[in-house]
Motif scaffolding. Structure first.
Motif, PDB file in Angstrom:
ATOM      1  N   ARG A  29       0.831  -1.206   0.000  1.00 15.42           N
ATOM      2  CA  ARG A  29       0.000   0.000   0.000  1.00 15.42           C
ATOM      3  C   ARG A  29       0.865   1.255   0.000  1.00 15.42           C
ATOM      4  O   ARG A  29       0.587   2.218  -0.711  1.00 15.42           O
ATOM      5  CB  ARG A  29      -0.928  -0.005   1.222  1.00 15.42           C
ATOM      6  N   LYS A  30       1.931   1.226   0.802  1.00 10.84           N
ATOM      7  CA  LYS A  30       2.826   2.382   0.871  1.00 10.84           C
ATOM      8  C   LYS A  30       3.502   2.623  -0.473  1.00 10.84           C
ATOM      9  O   LYS A  30       3.631   3.765  -0.926  1.00 10.84           O
ATOM     10  CB  LYS A  30       3.885   2.165   1.957  1.00 10.84           C
ATOM     11  N   ARG A  31       3.907   1.540  -1.132  1.00  5.13           N
ATOM     12  CA  ARG A  31       4.561   1.686  -2.435  1.00  5.13           C
ATOM     13  C   ARG A  31       3.587   2.190  -3.490  1.00  5.13           C
ATOM     14  O   ARG A  31       3.950   2.993  -4.351  1.00  5.13           O
ATOM     15  CB  ARG A  31       5.174   0.348  -2.859  1.00  5.13           C
ATOM     16  N   ILE A  32       2.348   1.724  -3.429  1.00  8.60           N
ATOM     17  CA  ILE A  32       1.334   2.191  -4.381  1.00  8.60           C
ATOM     18  C   ILE A  32       1.077   3.683  -4.182  1.00  8.60           C
ATOM     19  O   ILE A  32       0.979   4.454  -5.141  1.00  8.60           O
ATOM     20  CB  ILE A  32       0.032   1.381  -4.221  1.00  8.60           C
ATOM     21  N   GLU A  33       0.982   4.110  -2.924  1.00 10.75           N
ATOM     22  CA  GLU A  33       0.789   5.531  -2.632  1.00 10.75           C
ATOM     23  C   GLU A  33       1.971   6.351  -3.141  1.00 10.75           C
ATOM     24  O   GLU A  33       1.801   7.452  -3.676  1.00 10.75           O
ATOM     25  CB  GLU A  33       0.611   5.726  -1.131  1.00 10.75           C
ATOM     26  N   THR A  34       3.178   5.799  -2.967  1.00  7.74           N
ATOM     27  CA  THR A  34       4.379   6.477  -3.456  1.00  7.74           C
ATOM     28  C   THR A  34       4.326   6.634  -4.968  1.00  7.74           C
ATOM     29  O   THR A  34       4.631   7.699  -5.514  1.00  7.74           O
ATOM     30  CB  THR A  34       5.638   5.684  -3.061  1.00  7.74           C
ATOM     31  N   ALA A  35       3.939   5.563  -5.657  1.00  6.99           N
ATOM     32  CA  ALA A  35       3.856   5.599  -7.118  1.00  6.99           C
ATOM     33  C   ALA A  35       2.858   6.655  -7.580  1.00  6.99           C
ATOM     34  O   ALA A  35       3.118   7.411  -8.525  1.00  6.99           O
ATOM     35  CB  ALA A  35       3.462   4.223  -7.653  1.00  6.99           C
ATOM     36  N   ARG A  36       1.720   6.732  -6.908  1.00  7.07           N
ATOM     37  CA  ARG A  36       0.702   7.714  -7.288  1.00  7.07           C
ATOM     38  C   ARG A  36       1.223   9.136  -7.113  1.00  7.07           C
ATOM     39  O   ARG A  36       0.987  10.007  -7.951  1.00  7.07           O
ATOM     40  CB  ARG A  36      -0.553   7.501  -6.454  1.00  7.07           C
ATOM     41  N   GLY A  37       1.952   9.364  -6.013  1.00  7.63           N
ATOM     42  CA  GLY A  37       2.503  10.695  -5.770  1.00  7.63           C
ATOM     43  C   GLY A  37       3.514  11.091  -6.823  1.00  7.63           C
ATOM     44  O   GLY A  37       3.510  12.223  -7.320  1.00  7.63           O
ATOM     45  N   VAL A  42       5.185  13.839 -12.042  1.00  9.35           N
ATOM     46  CA  VAL A  42       5.674  13.686 -13.414  1.00  9.35           C
ATOM     47  C   VAL A  42       4.675  14.257 -14.413  1.00  9.35           C
ATOM     48  O   VAL A  42       5.040  14.992 -15.340  1.00  9.35           O
ATOM     49  CB  VAL A  42       5.962  12.198 -13.724  1.00  9.35           C
ATOM     50  N   GLU A  43       3.396  13.924 -14.229  1.00  8.30           N
ATOM     51  CA  GLU A  43       2.362  14.378 -15.160  1.00  8.30           C
ATOM     52  C   GLU A  43       2.211  15.898 -15.145  1.00  8.30           C
ATOM     53  O   GLU A  43       1.984  16.523 -16.182  1.00  8.30           O
ATOM     54  CB  GLU A  43       1.018  13.725 -14.804  1.00  8.30           C
ATOM     55  N   LYS A  44       2.367  16.504 -13.975  1.00 11.60           N
ATOM     56  CA  LYS A  44       2.138  17.941 -13.842  1.00 11.60           C
ATOM     57  C   LYS A  44       3.376  18.772 -14.140  1.00 11.60           C
ATOM     58  O   LYS A  44       3.298  19.808 -14.823  1.00 11.60           O
ATOM     59  CB  LYS A  44       1.643  18.253 -12.424  1.00 11.60           C
ATOM     60  N   GLU A  45       4.544  18.337 -13.638  1.00 12.03           N
ATOM     61  CA  GLU A  45       5.739  19.170 -13.684  1.00 12.03           C
ATOM     62  C   GLU A  45       6.721  18.821 -14.800  1.00 12.03           C
ATOM     63  O   GLU A  45       7.527  19.662 -15.199  1.00 12.03           O
ATOM     64  CB  GLU A  45       6.475  19.096 -12.333  1.00 12.03           C
ATOM     65  N   PHE A  67      13.860  17.628  -7.370  1.00 10.35           N
ATOM     66  CA  PHE A  67      13.897  16.209  -7.023  1.00 10.35           C
ATOM     67  C   PHE A  67      14.562  15.998  -5.669  1.00 10.35           C
ATOM     68  O   PHE A  67      14.188  15.098  -4.916  1.00 10.35           O
ATOM     69  CB  PHE A  67      14.623  15.419  -8.114  1.00 10.35           C
ATOM     70  N   GLY A  68      15.553  16.825  -5.363  1.00 10.70           N
ATOM     71  CA  GLY A  68      16.195  16.730  -4.058  1.00 10.70           C
ATOM     72  C   GLY A  68      15.231  17.035  -2.928  1.00 10.70           C
ATOM     73  O   GLY A  68      15.195  16.324  -1.913  1.00 10.70           O
ATOM     74  N   LYS A  69      14.428  18.074  -3.083  1.00 12.08           N
ATOM     75  CA  LYS A  69      13.456  18.442  -2.048  1.00 12.08           C
ATOM     76  C   LYS A  69      12.416  17.347  -1.840  1.00 12.08           C
ATOM     77  O   LYS A  69      11.927  17.145  -0.721  1.00 12.08           O
ATOM     78  CB  LYS A  69      12.772  19.754  -2.428  1.00 12.08           C
ATOM     79  N   LEU A  70      12.083  16.637  -2.903  1.00 12.57           N
ATOM     80  CA  LEU A  70      11.113  15.548  -2.798  1.00 12.57           C
ATOM     81  C   LEU A  70      11.738  14.259  -2.260  1.00 12.57           C
ATOM     82  O   LEU A  70      11.030  13.286  -1.992  1.00 12.57           O
ATOM     83  CB  LEU A  70      10.490  15.276  -4.171  1.00 12.57           C
ATOM     84  N   GLY A  71      13.061  14.242  -2.135  1.00 12.80           N
ATOM     85  CA  GLY A  71      13.742  13.056  -1.616  1.00 12.80           C
ATOM     86  C   GLY A  71      14.053  12.014  -2.662  1.00 12.80           C
ATOM     87  O   GLY A  71      14.495  10.908  -2.338  1.00 12.80           O
ATOM     88  N   GLU A  97       7.871   5.567 -13.162  1.00 14.84           N
ATOM     89  CA  GLU A  97       7.081   6.790 -13.290  1.00 14.84           C
ATOM     90  C   GLU A  97       7.793   7.843 -14.135  1.00 14.84           C
ATOM     91  O   GLU A  97       7.142   8.621 -14.840  1.00 14.84           O
ATOM     92  CB  GLU A  97       6.746   7.345 -11.901  1.00 14.84           C
ATOM     93  N   LEU A  98       9.116   7.892 -14.090  1.00 17.22           N
ATOM     94  CA  LEU A  98       9.849   8.868 -14.896  1.00 17.22           C
ATOM     95  C   LEU A  98       9.624   8.653 -16.390  1.00 17.22           C
ATOM     96  O   LEU A  98       9.632   9.608 -17.169  1.00 17.22           O
ATOM     97  CB  LEU A  98      11.347   8.798 -14.580  1.00 17.22           C
ATOM     98  N   VAL A  99       9.425   7.408 -16.783  1.00 21.09           N
ATOM     99  CA  VAL A  99       9.184   7.110 -18.199  1.00 21.09           C
ATOM    100  C   VAL A  99       7.947   7.846 -18.704  1.00 21.09           C
ATOM    101  O   VAL A  99       7.856   8.222 -19.877  1.00 21.09           O
ATOM    102  CB  VAL A  99       9.036   5.589 -18.409  1.00 21.09           C
ATOM    103  N   ARG A 100       7.005   8.095 -17.827  1.00 19.99           N
ATOM    104  CA  ARG A 100       5.749   8.733 -18.216  1.00 19.99           C
ATOM    105  C   ARG A 100       5.927  10.186 -18.653  1.00 19.99           C
ATOM    106  O   ARG A 100       5.027  10.761 -19.260  1.00 19.99           O
ATOM    107  CB  ARG A 100       4.748   8.674 -17.051  1.00 19.99           C
ATOM    108  N   CYS A 101       7.057  10.784 -18.344  1.00 20.39           N
ATOM    109  CA  CYS A 101       7.242  12.182 -18.748  1.00 20.39           C
ATOM    110  C   CYS A 101       7.562  12.297 -20.232  1.00 20.39           C
ATOM    111  O   CYS A 101       7.579  13.390 -20.788  1.00 20.39           O
ATOM    112  CB  CYS A 101       8.318  12.857 -17.911  1.00 20.39           C
ATOM    113  N   GLN A 102       7.844  11.159 -20.886  1.00 16.32           N
ATOM    114  CA  GLN A 102       8.084  11.084 -22.331  1.00 16.32           C
ATOM    115  C   GLN A 102       9.352  11.827 -22.759  1.00 16.32           C
ATOM    116  O   GLN A 102       9.458  12.301 -23.887  1.00 16.32           O
ATOM    117  CB  GLN A 102       6.861  11.590 -23.106  1.00 16.32           C
ATOM    118  N   SER A 103      10.288  11.938 -21.833  1.00 10.99           N
ATOM    119  CA  SER A 103      11.618  12.457 -22.157  1.00 10.99           C
ATOM    120  C   SER A 103      12.620  11.587 -21.418  1.00 10.99           C
ATOM    121  O   SER A 103      12.872  11.788 -20.225  1.00 10.99           O
ATOM    122  CB  SER A 103      11.770  13.919 -21.728  1.00 10.99           C
ATOM    123  N   LEU A 104      13.162  10.614 -22.121  1.00 12.83           N
ATOM    124  CA  LEU A 104      14.076   9.667 -21.483  1.00 12.83           C
ATOM    125  C   LEU A 104      15.306  10.371 -20.922  1.00 12.83           C
ATOM    126  O   LEU A 104      15.876   9.943 -19.914  1.00 12.83           O
ATOM    127  CB  LEU A 104      14.498   8.596 -22.492  1.00 12.83           C
TER     128      LEU A 104
END
Length: 255
Positions: A29-37, A42-45, A67-71, A97-104
């Motif tokens: 559950r914790k990992r799923i929540e992490t993935a969603r965050g 990625v989708e927004k920024e 990325f540093g501030k987000l840990g 999740e980084l793959v979703r930004c469409q810039s490898l």
């Protein structure tokens, strides 16, 4: 008597598996929540700017700080140095999740920082090295590069020609690197250099600040893909760094 013993074993097994299942569910559950965050970030920024960064050939330096501030640059590193102290699966989630930004290239630049150039400092570095190099890299305040590939030798680590010799209290480094990710703007390079005889056992890892005299960045290299991640040629013309910048033991940089 034997029947009672077997029943007790079954009861303990059921209790143990039940506890394990609860722990596993909690972790999942914790990992799923992490993935969603991370997906939301990625989708927004990142994703809306992917084409712009690919065309520019570089993503903004400020992303390292974000990325540093987000840990995200120290997921598995100790909390003592600003890391999160998590397990490897959180790195897997970040990669997915980084793959979703469409810039490898964004993923390449950030993961070179967190997974390649700094992991050896975390594992083998001294407390002083971790304070000076690892902690600011985790925070995104310093950009790190890994200096291995060389002109004429590629990534054949055992064939490295860049040499570091002892002179007084310094390493004096002479040589060149090529195809170095983050190379155009790195604040330090985790450098593979020859400090001993030919072959794998003569290689050491040395931390080289890029403001050291004699360090130069050559041309930024063009490539077929991952455009938003920079690649550079690096030069070391008798660059001096303290002997204390050696990571681990001399001659053990190859393993």
């Amino acid at each position: 008597m034997e029947s009672r013993t077997n029943e007790n074993r079954k009861r303990l097994f059921r209790r143990g598996t039940s506890s394990f299942s609860r722990d596993l569910a909690r972790v999942c559950r914790k990992r799923i929540e992490t993935a969603r965050g991370r997906r939301a970030f990625v989708e927004k920024e990142l994703k809306p700017h992917a084409d712009e960064w690919e065309q520019a050939g570089l993503f903004p330096r400020e992303l390292f700080g974000a990325f540093g501030k987000l840990g995200y640059l120290g997921l598995r590193f100790p909390e003592e140095y600003g890391g999160q102290g998590l397990d490897y699966w959180y790195t897997v989630i970040l990669c997915e999740e980084l793959v979703r930004c469409q810039s490898l290239g964004v993923g390449v630049g950030l993961l070179v920082q967190s997974e390649m150039a700094t992991s050896v400092i975390n594992r083998y570095g001294t407390a002083e090295q971790k304070r000076e190099f690892l902690a600011p890299a985790i925070a995104g305040e310093k950009i790190a590069a890994l200096g291995i590939t060389e002109p004429g030798h590629g990534s054949n680590v055992a064939g490295i020609r860049t040499r570091a010799r002892r002179e007084g209290g310094d390493w004096v480094i002479h040589g060149a690197k090529i195809f170095i990710s983050n190379g155009t703007r790195a604040d330090f390079v985790t450098l593979a250099a020859r400090t001993g005889d030919e072959g794998a056992r003569g290689i050491s890892l040395i931390l080289v600040p890029t403001d050291a005299k004699g360090f130069t960045v050559g041309r930024a290299l063009k490539k077929m893909g991952t455009h938003s991640s920079d690649l550079a040629e690096l030069g070391f013309d008798d660059v001096r760094v303290p002997l204390g910048n050696l990571v681990g033991e001399a001659g053990r940089g190859f393993g």
